[in-house]
Enzyme design. Sequence first.
Site, PDB file in Angstrom:
ATOM      1  N   GLU A  16       0.899  -1.258   0.169  1.00  0.00           N
ATOM      2  CA  GLU A  16      -0.191   0.010  -0.158  1.00  0.00           C
ATOM      3  C   GLU A  16       0.805   1.241   0.150  1.00  0.00           C
ATOM      4  O   GLU A  16       0.451   2.253   0.398  1.00  0.00           O
ATOM      5  CB  GLU A  16      -1.075  -0.017   1.292  1.00  0.00           C
ATOM      6  N   SER A 151      -6.374  -3.008   3.298  1.00  0.00           N
ATOM      7  CA  SER A 151      -6.990  -2.668   1.924  1.00  0.00           C
ATOM      8  C   SER A 151      -7.348  -3.741   0.917  1.00  0.00           C
ATOM      9  O   SER A 151      -7.104  -3.677  -0.188  1.00  0.00           O
ATOM     10  CB  SER A 151      -6.086  -1.541   1.084  1.00  0.00           C
ATOM     11  N   TYR A 220      -9.913   2.195  -4.128  1.00  0.00           N
ATOM     12  CA  TYR A 220      -9.228   3.675  -4.692  1.00  0.00           C
ATOM     13  C   TYR A 220      -9.420   3.962  -6.162  1.00  0.00           C
ATOM     14  O   TYR A 220      -8.738   4.682  -6.500  1.00  0.00           O
ATOM     15  CB  TYR A 220      -7.537   3.368  -4.268  1.00  0.00           C
ATOM     16  N   ARG A 259     -10.940   2.976  11.800  1.00  0.00           N
ATOM     17  CA  ARG A 259     -12.391   2.525  11.078  1.00  0.00           C
ATOM     18  C   ARG A 259     -12.673   1.324  11.348  1.00  0.00           C
ATOM     19  O   ARG A 259     -11.737   0.351  11.146  1.00  0.00           O
ATOM     20  CB  ARG A 259     -12.052   3.060   9.623  1.00  0.00           C
ATOM     21  N   ASP A 261     -14.671  -1.885  10.335  1.00  0.00           N
ATOM     22  CA  ASP A 261     -15.386  -2.180   9.047  1.00  0.00           C
ATOM     23  C   ASP A 261     -16.395  -3.425   9.352  1.00  0.00           C
ATOM     24  O   ASP A 261     -16.278  -4.363   9.988  1.00  0.00           O
ATOM     25  CB  ASP A 261     -14.699  -2.966   7.987  1.00  0.00           C
ATOM     26  N   GLU A 273     -13.209  -6.027  10.567  1.00  0.00           N
ATOM     27  CA  GLU A 273     -11.922  -5.816  11.121  1.00  0.00           C
ATOM     28  C   GLU A 273     -11.897  -4.048  11.568  1.00  0.00           C
ATOM     29  O   GLU A 273     -12.614  -3.356  11.079  1.00  0.00           O
ATOM     30  CB  GLU A 273     -10.723  -6.175  10.246  1.00  0.00           C
ATOM     31  N   ASN A 275      -9.238  -1.088  11.147  1.00  0.00           N
ATOM     32  CA  ASN A 275      -8.080  -0.591  10.451  1.00  0.00           C
ATOM     33  C   ASN A 275      -7.680   0.713  11.115  1.00  0.00           C
ATOM     34  O   ASN A 275      -8.363   1.706  11.638  1.00  0.00           O
ATOM     35  CB  ASN A 275      -8.730   0.075   8.992  1.00  0.00           C
ATOM     36  N   GLY A 279      -7.299   5.200   5.410  1.00  0.00           N
ATOM     37  CA  GLY A 279      -6.870   6.227   4.250  1.00  0.00           C
ATOM     38  C   GLY A 279      -7.106   7.436   4.390  1.00  0.00           C
ATOM     39  O   GLY A 279      -8.321   7.795   4.860  1.00  0.00           O
TER      40      GLY A 279
END
Length: 315
Positions: A16, A151, A220, A259, A261, A273, A275, A279
């Site tokens: 990433e 990601s 993305y 974040r 999910d 999960e 994060n 991003g």
Amino acid sequence: MISKKVVVLVGGYSTEKEISFLSGEAVSEALLAKGHKVFQVELDQRIVDNLRKIKPDIVFIALHGRPGEDGTIQGLLELLGIPYTGSGVLASALCLNKLFSKKIFLQEKIPIPSFIAVEEGDWKQNSFFLSSKITKELGLPVVIKPVAQGSSVGVSIAQNQDEIDKSFKVAFQYDDIALAEEYIEGREVQCGILGNKDPYPLPLVEIIPKKKFFDYEAKYTPGLAEEITPAPLSDEKTREIKKLALRAYRALGCRGFARVDMFLRGEKILVSEVNSIPGLTKNSLFPKEARAAGIEFPDLVEKIIELGMEGKNFK
């Protein structure tokens, strides 16, 4: 906020890396607009010398994947006595390692999709047995993913046993342990969280990928997924999801921002999960959630800096 000398740390050696540069550029621009003195520094073997030369007040970690999200850079900064943004060593490592985070979620009675962990050596010796077990216990299709990547890197959806074998080969390119996880046919929602001792959730976002799976490309590439913020859910369901997201955040010991999910299968909420460094590019979801809460990007970045300085988390 008094002007700070900030190092924005970018690059690294993960899959990433390019997203890290995009996040770093956006963060640097926002901090400059807020009047901070900014040094964008690429992670390499000279990092210690560079940090000692600059003597920053704080490091904004804009790294994604290893070694930015696994606790490695956090440990280095603690040894150097430099404050940094986001979660600490242990929480970062737990967030990136999906197997250990799932074990903690199970211990804390946080609902998650069913899964089976597979080591590469075991797969090579017993692939037929393991494939049959996965199909029997998790059904088809099934999601195959490396344990410690972000990601959606190395993640595949296998529709049959032949694809299970191919998917594990892909996952093992990134880690020596992979997870087989039940495929959730339902809605995908994400909840950004800000805060240290008293964290609070941001408005939810619902992801509707135009492909079957919200993979790296869909995340993305503009136009490959519809993102609705706030998510079109009842007030009661929204509160329930935010409450569960906070539980997951606290269970892993996160701080600063992260974040969570999640999936909705009918009325049931499942945590996928957490994060620890979401991003921060122009297309990233976390800033969009903050904006829906009335927090513009420069203010969000400065808030993350404030949370990093709060209590000097390197002590």
